[in-house]
Write a protein that holds these residues in place. Structure first.
Motif, short mmCIF file in Angstrom:
data_model
loop_
_atom_site.label_atom_id
_atom_site.label_comp_id
_atom_site.label_asym_id
_atom_site.label_seq_id
_atom_site.Cartn_x
_atom_site.Cartn_y
_atom_site.Cartn_z
N CYS A 5 0.83 -1.20 0.00
CA CYS A 5 0.00 0.00 0.00
C CYS A 5 0.87 1.26 0.00
N GLY A 63 -4.51 3.96 3.46
CA GLY A 63 -5.52 3.00 3.09
C GLY A 63 -6.40 2.64 4.26
N HIS A 64 -6.15 1.49 4.85
CA HIS A 64 -6.91 1.04 6.00
C HIS A 64 -6.90 2.13 7.07
N ARG A 101 -9.96 -0.50 -7.67
CA ARG A 101 -11.07 -0.81 -6.76
C ARG A 101 -12.36 -0.28 -7.36
#
Ligand SMILES: Nc1nc2c(c(=O)[nH]1)N[C@H]1C(S)=C(S)[C@@H](COP(=O)(O)OP(=O)(O)OC[C@H]3O[C@@H](n4cnc5c(=O)[nH]c(N)nc54)[C@H](O)[C@@H]3O)O[C@H]1N2
Ligand SMILES: Nc1nc2c(c(=O)[nH]1)N[C@H]1C(S)=C(S)[C@@H](COP(=O)(O)OP(=O)(O)OC[C@H]3O[C@@H](n4cnc5c(=O)[nH]c(N)nc54)[C@H](O)[C@@H]3O)O[C@H]1N2
Ligand SMILES: [Mo]
Length: 759
Positions: A187, A404-405, A648
């Protein structure tokens, strides 16, 4: 002109992103797709500060009130977790693991929340219920039997809280390894590895306030309408102030073109929206370094012709390496820049003109920049451009990686790193009284290579779906079977859980939305957002099952079972998370007064030296770092080789597929498509709607093919093609990654496409 034949499921989406479409989709997702629990619905409806950190993205919350009601993908993330559906032991009694391997990723997760700890039984090929005590005893036994602690891989997915992640790294280090494959390796590792060399810290430097003060934004390789929806509120405000937002993206992403803010009554009432991008540059996949070098070259041209383009005083006082950068840029020809980026010199010169007019510029970026073989250097080129005009360490300016997360940044901060420095090791030793290993461990690519090679024996996953998220599944799926043990701490079932080793444990945990009681006392955990704000998150909903345990408790119990001679008081920390935070503070002094400071709503910001123009690099200065040449990938003269980027959809969260629509890109009810520029289709003799085969061109002797997907003519840069992740991961070579950060080159895989003959 002949009529174009329609392609099933493919339409255009001409409305602004956001707006009524987002509200309708939220309502539909919450009501039907997700089967949200009543308690979750009440929570979403009230739209009050919810108490827990939204698991959707890492963008900070302005007033610290989560407005899920208006954030479609935040609402989806919450309701997906807070579903009424359950996966109890009866489910596993009904379906063997081999059967379940035939299900789609969507179907596996859509079954709902895991309710009981389960152990794989090879005789019946089924997961059977097991007690927590027995499960941990199995882990303890197998870990103690390993002759080399480095045969165990400790994977962290970025949803884990600071508390869970801190205990996890402590467990691994006391056990004796630094094997920390981490979702960050897939990432923003290029940021974590690249920026310390440039500016002395591997994180972004801006705060939300800087967006109020900025005079220009350059947005590269990220898709906030889908992935960082709360950022759209910020971009919308900035655009309405008339600030130029210059976008670099091979695809025309709807939300970056036009967005209607569901919280803006006028836009909602009039069905209107706001233009977000002032200019949109459809850079070629893998052409960003060339584009950045072009802009920098044009800044130098302006400086030479009329002066005032560079911040000379800043460069002299705060930086190193400018002369070498200048020489390199002067030696780089415009023709090559144009060929590599797919953009014209005049367009790049206009960006430079706007850039030198702005006295405070922010560059925002995402996976379109990092997931390349040159990800680390790509990040450093953005830093170079900012440093030329002193755009770090002043209000309204800076670098802004979109993490990201929701806690991927925090996990790193509290010690999930395969390359611990001497300070971290010393503090762990002082705090806990054992000597942690100093030898570097595995990142994600190295750990998966070790699984394939058979040298890894155990994989313990704190969340995530490692094997599906990583490249080259043809090799990895098979290799998993040979492991002595796989342990998965998870909320929902996914394919990695079905790739069982000789022993396999599936341990269900509380999600972030759920109340975490220890001895009757509600616990909070903490997370760090993209802007280094650390704050508390407290779940409110009743747990999905009475058998769930929290992640900190599960990690502490596993550690106790595996480490008979431990120096750590695991039970005390698992019973009161304040004690975990005391230890985090002892190891990481930046968390001074941790427990006190998280009581303040909104939390606190970790120190960021570059914002004070303090550069924690070996030279004590910010560094201009060179990108050699222009090519991000091995150069090829074969025009039939295209660059595949993996994307995505609007209806997914990483490997979690909520549904099959990608509304803003006009794809409905399917994901088996390849988006191709019409001229590239014509050049290959492919008609839009044809079934095609995509084949990787990598030259390591392996064949990687994806067959039967439909070619869609799409507004994407020439020479570039797009397909969805994780379906396209079979095309990504495990060996094709950024050497500095280990990030797989998910965003530029050399491929050929050809039409399949009709049967
Ligand atoms: N709803 C939702 N939210 C999420 C996630 C999710 O899956 N769903 N995932 C979370 C995670 S872990 C992450 S890392 C982030 C990801 O957030 P993003 O960084 O936005 O991720 P991607 O969708 O992979 O794509 C990035 C964008 O890069 C563009 N792009 C592709 N190749 C290139 C290139 O070579 N150059 C340039 N300039 N652009 C390129 C694509 O067209 C796309 O618009 O979002 C987080 N938030
Ligand atoms: N081709 C391609 N591959 C990519 C990418 C790409 O752009 N293209 N992106 C990469 C990126 S940026 C990332 S971050 C990775 C993502 O890799 P991972 O983080 O490993 O994958 P996720 O899909 O986010 O993991 C989903 C699973 O997490 C579990 N889960 C959800 N919530 C919780 C929780 O609260 N606790 C626990 N313990 N488990 C939970 C559920 O079981 C769910 O099935 O994928 C990478 N892979
Ligand atoms: Mo990510």
């Amino acid at each position: 002109m002949p009529m174009k034949k329609p392609i099933p499921g493919i339409a255009r989406y001409d409305h602004p992103a956001g707006g009524w479409g987002a509200l309708r989709a939220t309502a539909k997702a919450v009501r039907t797709q997700m089967d949200a629990s009543d308690a979750a619905l009440t929570l979403l409806r009230t739209n009050k500060p919810a108490g827990f950190d939204c698991p959707g993205c890492a963008w900070p919350d302005k007033e610290h009130t989560s407005t899920f009601q208006f954030c479609e993908n935040g609402a989806k993330a919450v309701t997906w977790e807070a579903t009424k559906r359950r996966v109890p032991p009866e489910f596993f009694a009904e379906h063997s693991v081999s059967d379940l391997l035939g299900w789609s990723d969507h179907d596996l997760e859509a079954q709902g929340r895991l309710t009981h700890p389960m152990r794989y039984d090879a005789q019946t090929d089924r997961y059977l219920p097991v007690s927590w005590e027995e499960a941990h005893a199995i882990t303890g036994r197998i870990l103690q039997a390993q002759s080399d602690p480095n045969a165990v891989e400790f994977y962290t997915s970025g949803r884990a809280s600071n508390e869970a992640a801190f205990l996890f790294q402590l467990f691994a280090r006391e056990y004796g390894t630094n094997n920390f494959p981490d979702c960050s390796n897939m990432c923003h590792e290029a940021t974590s590895v690249g920026l310390p060399h440039s500016i002395g810290i591997g994180k972004g430097t801006v705060s939300l306030k800087d967006f109020d003060d900025c005079e220009m934004i350059i947005a590269m390789g990220h898709n906030p309408g889908t992935n960082h929806p709360r950022m759209m509120g910020t971009l919308h405000e900035v655009a309405r102030r008339g600030v130029p937002i210059v976008v670099f993206n091979p695809l025309k992403e709807r939300a970056l073109e036009r967005f209607a803010d569901p919280q803006n009554p006028v836009e909602m009432a009039t069905f209107s929206g706001t233009d977000i991008a002032s200019t949109y540059h459809q850079v070629k996949v893998g052409g960003d370094a060339a584009a950045l070098k072009g802009i920098m070259k044009a800044v130098l041209e302006i400086e030479a012709s009329r002066g005032g383009a560079l911040d000379q005083a800043f460069i002299a006082e705060h930086t190193n390496g400018f002369a070498a950068l200048k020489a390199d840029l002067e030696a780089t020809g415009w023709d090559a820049i144009e060929a590599q980026s797919g953009l014209g010199a005049e367009a790049l010169r206009r960006v430079a003109e706007a850039y030198v007019k702005s006295s405070a510029t922010i560059i925002t970026y995402g996976m379109g920049m990092t997931q390349h073989a040159t990800g680390t250097s790509n990040v450093q080129q953005m830093a170079n451009l900012l440093l030329m005009r002193g755009n770090i360490g002043k209000p309204g300016a800076g670098i802004c990686p979109l993490r990201g997360h929701s806690n991927v940044q925090g996990d790193r901060t509290v010690g999930i790193t395969e390359k611990p420095g001497p300070v971290l090791l010393k503090r762990i030793e002082e705090t806990f009284g054992f000597t942690p290993p100093a030898a570097h461990g595995h990142d994600a690519v190295a750990s998966v290579k070790a699984i394939v090679a058979g040298t890894a024996r155990v994989l313990i996953s704190l969340g995530g779906n490692l094997i599906v998220a990583m490249p080259d599944r043809e090799q990895t799926y098979e290799a998993m079977k040979d492991l002595d043990l796989t342990v998965s701490v998870a909320t929902k079932l996914n394919r990695s859980h079905l790739l069982v080793g000789r022993e396999a444990l599936l341990l269900p945990c509380l999600g972030r939305t759920e109340e975490d009681l220890q001895n009757g006392v509600p616990q909070v955990v903490t997370v760090e957002d993209s802007m280094s704000m650390v704050h508390a998150s407290r779940g409110k909903l009743p747990p999905a099952s009475e058998h769930l345990r929290s992640e900190p408790v599960i990690v502490a119990e596993m550690a106790r079972a595996a480490l008979p001679a431990t120096r750590v008081d695991w039970a005390a920390m698992a019973a009161d998370y304040d004690l975990i935070r005391d230890k985090i503070e002892a190891v990481f002094p930046d968390f001074k007064d941790f427990n006190a400071r998280i009581k303040v709503p909104g939390g606190f910001r970790l120190p960021l030296a570059p914002t004070q123009r303090i550069w924690n690099t070996p030279s004590g200065k910010a560094e201009f770092l060179l990108f050699k040449g222009l090519a991000e990938d091995p150069e090829t003269t074969d025009p039939s080789v295209l660059k595949l980027t993996t994307l995505r959809s609007h209806d997914q969260y990483n490997t979690t597929i909520y549904g099959l629509d990608d509304r803003y890109r006009g794809v409905f009810g399917r994901r088996d498509v390849v988006l191709v520029n019409p001229e590239d289709l014509a050049a290959q003799g492919i008609e839009p709607g044809d079934k095609i085969e995509v084949e990787t061109v990598f030259g390591d002797g392996r064949t990687r093919k994806l067959s039967g997907f439909t070619a869609v003519d799409y507004n994407i840069a020439r020479g570039s093609v797009g397909a969805y992740y994780p379906e396209a991961n079979c095309l990504v070579p495990l060996g094709y990654h950024d050497p500095d950060s280990g990030t797989p080159a998910y965003k530029s895989i050399p491929v050929r496409i050809r039409a399949l003959k009709e049967a």
